[in-house]
Design a protein around this motif. Structure first.
Motif, short mmCIF file in Angstrom:
data_model
loop_
_atom_site.label_atom_id
_atom_site.label_comp_id
_atom_site.label_asym_id
_atom_site.label_seq_id
_atom_site.Cartn_x
_atom_site.Cartn_y
_atom_site.Cartn_z
N MET A 28 88.57 83.92 98.72
CA MET A 28 88.21 84.11 97.31
C MET A 28 89.40 84.74 96.58
O MET A 28 89.90 85.78 97.00
CB MET A 28 86.99 85.01 97.18
CG MET A 28 85.71 84.43 97.78
SD MET A 28 85.17 82.90 96.99
CE MET A 28 84.56 83.53 95.44
N VAL A 29 89.84 84.08 95.52
CA VAL A 29 90.93 84.58 94.71
C VAL A 29 90.51 84.50 93.25
O VAL A 29 90.21 83.41 92.76
CB VAL A 29 92.24 83.78 94.94
CG1 VAL A 29 93.35 84.26 94.02
CG2 VAL A 29 92.68 83.85 96.40
N GLY A 30 90.47 85.64 92.58
CA GLY A 30 90.10 85.66 91.16
C GLY A 30 88.74 85.07 90.88
O GLY A 30 88.54 84.42 89.86
N GLY A 31 87.80 85.24 91.79
CA GLY A 31 86.45 84.74 91.59
C GLY A 31 86.28 83.28 91.98
O GLY A 31 85.19 82.74 91.85
N GLY A 32 87.34 82.63 92.43
CA GLY A 32 87.25 81.23 92.84
C GLY A 32 87.66 81.05 94.29
O GLY A 32 88.41 81.85 94.84
#
Length: 170
Positions: free
Chosen positions: A83-87
């Motif tokens: 998960m990176v930045g909510g994505g």
């Protein structure tokens, strides 16, 4: 219309058999034991599918999963989801996955897994898909992956010491 009790019993038994979960067979190749091979179902038109597996090294030297292939997709890659930045992002695992002597590595959802790209056919729940996994030392090993439901978290797996350390369950 009169239906015999035997016919009803046979139909119920057949339905029960069809609802039983698939059990991927354990594959032994040299020092490696490959088990819990499964994939998530993917609908017709889907471009990607994910597959998971447990690999145990019972030998004295490390081995490394470096890739693979399957007829159902143009490409099979080892990837890490995070998960990176909510994505959710998928990144190739450079150099593959090492399986140290005595270790059990579990490729599982939300961690390291196999990504099948450019699917050529629907991956239907209840079927099995053959895939050839390639190892640095053990070479190419063909394994049958059971296709579970699209939202499945997989069969119950033994404790892992690597890839993500989680226990999977249906």
């Amino acid at each position: 219309m009169k239906v015999s009790r035997h016919l009803v019993a046979l139909l119920l038994f057949t339905g029960a058999l069809q609802s039983l979960p698939l059990q991927a067979q354990e594959v032994k190749a040299g020092d490696l034991v490959i088990s819990q091979a499964w994939s998530r179902a993917a609908p017709r038109g889907a471009e990607l599918a994910s597959s998971y597996v447990t690999i145990e090294n019972k030998g004295t030297a490390p081995d490394r999963l470096i890739g693979g292939a399957t007829d159902i997709a143009e490409k099979l890659q080892i990837q890490q989801s995070s998960m990176v930045g909510g994505g959710l992002t998928l990144n190739p695992v450079a150099g593959g996955v090492t399986i140290s002597p005595g270790d059990k590595v579990v490729l599982a959802p939300h961690g390291i897994h196999l990504t099948l790209s450019n699917l050529k056919a629907k991956m239907k729940k209840g079927t099995a898909v053959p895939m050839t996994l390639e190892f640095e030392k053990a070479g190419k090993i063909t394994v049958s992956f059971d296709v579970l439901g699209a939202a499945s978290t997989g069969p119950v797996a033994p404790k892992a010491s690597a890839a993500d350390g989680s226990r999977m369950k249906k």
